[in-house]
Design an enzyme around this catalytic site. Sequence first.
Site, PDB file in Angstrom:
ATOM      1  N   GLU A   1       5.427 -11.131   7.845  1.00  0.00           N
ATOM      2  CA  GLU A   1       4.781 -11.792   8.987  1.00  0.00           C
ATOM      3  C   GLU A   1       4.251 -10.806  10.032  1.00  0.00           C
ATOM      4  O   GLU A   1       3.592 -11.233  10.973  1.00  0.00           O
ATOM      5  CB  GLU A   1       5.750 -12.779   9.642  1.00  0.00           C
ATOM      6  CG  GLU A   1       5.986 -14.021   8.795  1.00  0.00           C
ATOM      7  CD  GLU A   1       6.830 -15.072   9.499  1.00  0.00           C
ATOM      8  OE1 GLU A   1       7.427 -14.757  10.556  1.00  0.00           O
ATOM      9  OE2 GLU A   1       6.892 -16.211   8.997  1.00  0.00           O
TER      10      GLU A   1
ATOM     11  N   MET B   1       0.841  -1.196   0.000  1.00  0.00           N
ATOM     12  CA  MET B   1       0.000   0.000   0.000  1.00  0.00           C
ATOM     13  C   MET B   1       0.880   1.251   0.000  1.00  0.00           C
ATOM     14  O   MET B   1       0.434   2.345   0.389  1.00  0.00           O
ATOM     15  CB  MET B   1      -0.955  -0.001   1.189  1.00  0.00           C
ATOM     16  CG  MET B   1      -1.990  -1.092   1.086  1.00  0.00           C
ATOM     17  SD  MET B   1      -3.590  -0.684   1.813  1.00  0.00           S
ATOM     18  CE  MET B   1      -3.153  -0.382   3.503  1.00  0.00           C
TER      19      MET B   1
ATOM     20  N   HIS C   1       9.305  -3.714   3.369  1.00  0.00           N
ATOM     21  CA  HIS C   1       8.758  -3.910   2.020  1.00  0.00           C
ATOM     22  C   HIS C   1       9.882  -4.235   1.025  1.00  0.00           C
ATOM     23  O   HIS C   1       9.764  -5.145   0.197  1.00  0.00           O
ATOM     24  CB  HIS C   1       8.071  -2.637   1.516  1.00  0.00           C
ATOM     25  CG  HIS C   1       6.847  -2.244   2.254  1.00  0.00           C
ATOM     26  ND1 HIS C   1       6.769  -1.089   2.992  1.00  0.00           N
ATOM     27  CD2 HIS C   1       5.636  -2.841   2.372  1.00  0.00           C
ATOM     28  CE1 HIS C   1       5.560  -0.989   3.522  1.00  0.00           C
ATOM     29  NE2 HIS C   1       4.854  -2.040   3.174  1.00  0.00           N
TER      30      HIS C   1
ATOM     31  N   MET D   1       8.681  -2.449  11.781  1.00  0.00           N
ATOM     32  CA  MET D   1       8.565  -1.410  10.753  1.00  0.00           C
ATOM     33  C   MET D   1       7.146  -1.374  10.208  1.00  0.00           C
ATOM     34  O   MET D   1       6.554  -2.398   9.914  1.00  0.00           O
ATOM     35  CB  MET D   1       9.563  -1.672   9.631  1.00  0.00           C
ATOM     36  CG  MET D   1      10.993  -1.391  10.022  1.00  0.00           C
ATOM     37  SD  MET D   1      12.107  -1.446   8.602  1.00  0.00           S
ATOM     38  CE  MET D   1      13.662  -1.082   9.438  1.00  0.00           C
TER      39      MET D   1
END
Length: 280
Positions: free
Chosen positions: A149, A30, A37, A185
């Site tokens: 996760e 997103m 990421h 994060m």
Amino acid sequence: MVVVSKIEDLKAIITSLKSNQKNIGLVPTMGALHKGHLSLIEKSVQENDFSITTIFVNPTQFDKKEDLENYPSTLENDLKLVEKTNCDLVFTPSAEEMYQENLHAEAFYFDGLENEMEGKHRKNHFDGVGTIVKKFFELTQPTKAYFGEKDFQQLQIIKKMVSKNQMPIEIIGCPIFREEDGLAMSSRNARLNKNQRNSAPFIYESLQKASELLKTSTIENVNQWMQQTYKEQTELRLEYFEIADEATLQTATKKESSKKYRAFIAVFAGTIRLIDNISL
């Protein structure tokens, strides 16, 4: 790196890749990208012939309008970060492109996984997640798809959706990326003020402590300890803490040696909601 925002353009590229029997890796995001990421994208690049990152803030998975409105949008910077990973393609559609005239989530049944934890506190959230991930899977036809996760319940739900729909996709769960002080994060971390940011590492600390306590204590005692310890926090408010069976996500009340458990937590720092989990 190619950037496309239209389904028609994406389909043409996928058709070409499939005709050449290329393996495709997919990382749905997103945006507001961070190292977590990027680690997923890098893994996809390593393991596949062609890697696709999607950047799309999905409106149907937000239960609160203000959360959608406040979600950070940093597309220009995100594209610069993705380019450094050697990702091949970024798909950046609009809501109109993805949903056409029908901005609604499909109704899903994930064998009850959707009713636990996040499902209790965010109505229809996983219908929205299932809807958009299924759309991306159908459009990109990936060989493998990568998810962090930190959203462990989401990971299990996507695995269930792939299984129930007999999709030929391998779902890869990747470890939580943390700041040096332990905070998981998250794109939401950027919205924390100084006091909240200084307090937020306590979330992971409390999970670690709970994990240690569980070795010599009962689940009930660990739950009580967690409730009490958050009452002493001034910047953080506990929404839920649950110890659950990793496979079913059902809340555990007693330890069984045959099962694998994970502790899940959701905490508010002001209006900002942070989640984390730890394998027990």
